[in-house]
Design an enzyme around this catalytic site. Structure first.
Site, PDB file in Angstrom:
ATOM      1  N   HIS A 103      -2.222   8.888  -5.337  1.00 47.57           N
ATOM      2  CA  HIS A 103      -1.249   9.340  -6.336  1.00 47.57           C
ATOM      3  C   HIS A 103      -0.349  10.488  -6.082  1.00 47.57           C
ATOM      4  O   HIS A 103       0.764  10.677  -6.061  1.00 47.57           O
ATOM      5  CB  HIS A 103      -1.887   9.320  -7.841  1.00 47.57           C
ATOM      6  N   ARG A 207       6.502  -0.194  -7.369  1.00 46.12           N
ATOM      7  CA  ARG A 207       5.321  -0.460  -7.993  1.00 46.12           C
ATOM      8  C   ARG A 207       5.076  -0.358  -9.480  1.00 46.12           C
ATOM      9  O   ARG A 207       5.352   0.661 -10.056  1.00 46.12           O
ATOM     10  CB  ARG A 207       4.247   0.525  -7.419  1.00 46.12           C
ATOM     11  N   ARG A 254       7.143  -5.227  -8.067  1.00 43.83           N
ATOM     12  CA  ARG A 254       5.868  -5.856  -7.438  1.00 43.83           C
ATOM     13  C   ARG A 254       4.974  -5.962  -9.085  1.00 43.83           C
ATOM     14  O   ARG A 254       4.882  -4.876  -9.726  1.00 43.83           O
ATOM     15  CB  ARG A 254       5.030  -5.284  -6.576  1.00 43.83           C
ATOM     16  N   GLU A 350      -1.123  -8.698   3.076  1.00 40.75           N
ATOM     17  CA  GLU A 350      -2.017  -7.597   3.292  1.00 40.75           C
ATOM     18  C   GLU A 350      -3.284  -7.751   3.255  1.00 40.75           C
ATOM     19  O   GLU A 350      -4.154  -6.838   3.413  1.00 40.75           O
ATOM     20  CB  GLU A 350      -1.511  -6.432   2.006  1.00 40.75           C
TER      21      GLU A 350
HETATM   22  C1  PEP Z   1       0.289  -1.499   0.909  1.00 40.58           C
HETATM   23  O1  PEP Z   1      -0.921  -1.947   0.897  1.00 40.58           O
HETATM   24  O2  PEP Z   1       0.557  -1.122   2.051  1.00 40.58           O
HETATM   25  C2  PEP Z   1       1.436  -1.429  -0.123  1.00 40.58           C
HETATM   26  C3  PEP Z   1       2.628  -1.032  -0.002  1.00 40.58           C
HETATM   27  O3  PEP Z   1       0.869  -1.710  -1.259  1.00 40.58           O
HETATM   28  P1  PEP Z   1      -0.330  -0.609  -2.045  1.00 40.58           P
HETATM   29  O4  PEP Z   1      -0.076   0.779  -1.387  1.00 40.58           O
HETATM   30  O5  PEP Z   1       0.345  -0.462  -3.389  1.00 40.58           O
HETATM   31  O6  PEP Z   1      -1.569  -1.052  -1.961  1.00 40.58           O
HETATM   32 MG    MG Z   2      -1.372  -3.073  -0.883  1.00 39.75          MG
END
Ligand code: PEP
Ligand code: MG
Length: 471
Positions: A103, A207, A254, A350
């Site tokens: 964060h 996000r 997202r 992912e």
């Molecule tokens: C990632 O996993 O690269 C991504 C963009 O999502 P997050 O960092 O929110 O998991």
């Molecule tokens: Mg991710």
């Protein structure tokens, strides 16, 4: 969250800054001694570039942020969404915990506030009230004020060159310097104007979790306390801030992907399941499919924006494994009246399963696939992204990872599906070069990295053109 390895930097290099020149690590809090100006007091991961001097303000919990004045340096275990107003006032941020996807790292980069994260012991070794200088590139914290702050705040953001009216149709007033689009990641709507001013071709990842965590309540508790309509409106208003700043450039928001350990910190968090591995747990689309009513409220916010004319808002779903997940998500969209044939939507790629299933996922009717390298690396290399003890193994350029990404791009291209990278690695020049060569549609970078990534992409494209002409 685990303590990161305090002897390595973001790039995994040995840091020679940790020891003071006399061979000791400065710790005035322990010794009662006053370190000489310039002495290294702490070191960690350079998470948000820039050099900042200010007065240490130890923040043990969120309630203490009132004491943070303009120009102070927040020193804390880990920042929380509630601290964001204080983070905006701060000259710099230093944390004990966290890596470059934590964060503190994500938010400070977006605010343009220099930050060093994962020092392990800053709250112990830095005395409240003393002057320090932190280097958010190198990851060092030194005694004394250097005299000049050099953050990457909005006044420093480069906005590209060659204004000619934006013939790429992106609506940007800046020239489309590259065929490969260069987009930007946004997590806090407050950073929307700053992000838009980079001239990026759109937002590849907004996000929702940062928006929702900022309410300080779990989504379930928020709905219980304030009602469904307020929940939908809260999300719609925040997405709108970004959609407005970028319109008509596309903004991909997202649906929720918050791990249970982060939700557990919020009001209502006591109802969250306790998980040994939250990163492998009840998050992303797997949770949305189990709690469809909540996800549909999120999607109603998208629908509301579409209905009010924000046709640039696109829907993205996190963490699917296979077509079943993606089709389930598509059905939720259809349930709230978003026509998947008419609106642009897509899925994050992912997990290793989604990489293997990318052909079948591409055939679900998605418009785009987003490579989430933060999770791809975590899951393919079995390296917990929050565990600093193995931060040097968090290798986004690992051949296995690169090979997988190349395959995803190729498969998507043959299916007419756009590809992008939304992980932290998109801000790295070497990754941008690699992805351009593989034929990715767009690259998304942190706000501060957009100008450099655009340069790198342009050069890589010109080299490819030259090589093609020569051969
Ligand atoms: C990632 O996993 O690269 C991504 C963009 O999502 P997050 O960092 O929110 O998991
Ligand atoms: Mg991710």
């Amino acid at each position: 969250m685990s303590k990161p390895d305090d002897t390595t930097t973001e790039t995994g290099e040995e840091s020679d800054d940790r020891e003071a020149t006399d061979g000791t690590t400065g710790s005035e809090a322990e010794e009662g001694s006053t370190p000489a100006d310039g002495e290294t007091l702490a070191s960690g991961h350079g998470a948000s570039p820039g050099i900042a001097s200010g007065t240490v303000r130890i923040v043990a919990d969120t309630a203490e942020t009132d004491g943070v004045d303009e120009g102070d340096v927040i020193v804390t275990g880990m920042t929380t969404p509630e601290m964001v107003p204080a983070m905006k006032r701060a000259a710099g941020i230093v944390t004990d915990e966290g890596g470059i996807t934590s964060h503190a790292a994500i938010v400070s980069r977006e605010l343009g506030v220099p930050a060093v994260v994962g020092t392990g012991d800053a709250t112990d070794v830095l005395a409240d009230g003393r002057a320090i200088t932190l280097d958010g590139q190198r990851g060092t914290v030194r005694a004394g004020a250097s005299g000049s702050n050099a953050g990457t705040g909005s006044e420093d953001v480069q906005t590209g060159a060659g204004v000619d009216g934006g013939e790429n149709g992106s609506g940007s007033t800046l020239a489309p310097l590259t065929a490969t689009q260069v987009k930007v990641n946004v997590s806090i709507p407050d950073a929307a104007e700053r992000a838009a001013a980079t001239g990026a071709d759109g937002v590849a990842l907004l996000r929702l979790e940062h928006i929702l965590l900022a309410t300080n309540k779990t989504p379930k508790r928020y709905v219980e306390d304030h009602g469904e309509e307020a929940f939908v409106e809260e999300i719609a208003a925040e997405i709108e801030t970004v959609a407005e700043a970028f319109h008509p450039r596309p903004v991909r928001a997202r649906t929720l992907d918050a791990p249970t350990d982060e939700l557990a910190e919020l009001i209502g968090g006591e109802e969250e399941p306790h998980e040994h591995n939250p990163m492998l747990g009840y998050r992303g689309i797997r949770r949305s499919l189990k709690e469809p009513e909540l996800c549909k409220l999120e999607l109603r916010a998208f629908k509301r924006l579409h209905d009010t004319g924000y046709d640039n808002v696109e829907v993205m779903f996190p963490l699917p494994n296979d077509p079943t997940d993606v089709l389930g998500a598509r059905d939720l969209m259809a349930d709230v009246g978003i026509d998947p044939e008419k609106r642009r939507w897509g899925a994050m790629i992912e997990t290793p399963a989604s990489i293997r299933n990318v052909k079948e996922i591409a055939e679900c009717g998605i418009d785009f696939a987003a490579l989430g390298t933060n999770d791809i690396v975590q899951f393919m290399l079995a390296v917990d992204r929050n565990n600093g003890a193995i931060a040097d193994r968090f290798d986004e350029m690992h051949p296995t990872v690169l090979e997988a990404m190349g395959e995803v791009i190729e498969t998507c291209r043959t299916h007419g599906v756009d590809t992008t990278i939304t992980g932290q690695a998109g801000s790295k020049p070497e990754m941008a070069r690699f992805l351009v060569e593989k034929g990715i549609t767009s690259i998304s970078a942190n706000i501060d990295a957009v100008p450099e990534v655009r340069q790198v992409v342009g050069r890589a494209e010109r080299r490819l053109t030259l090589e093609a002409a020569r051969s």
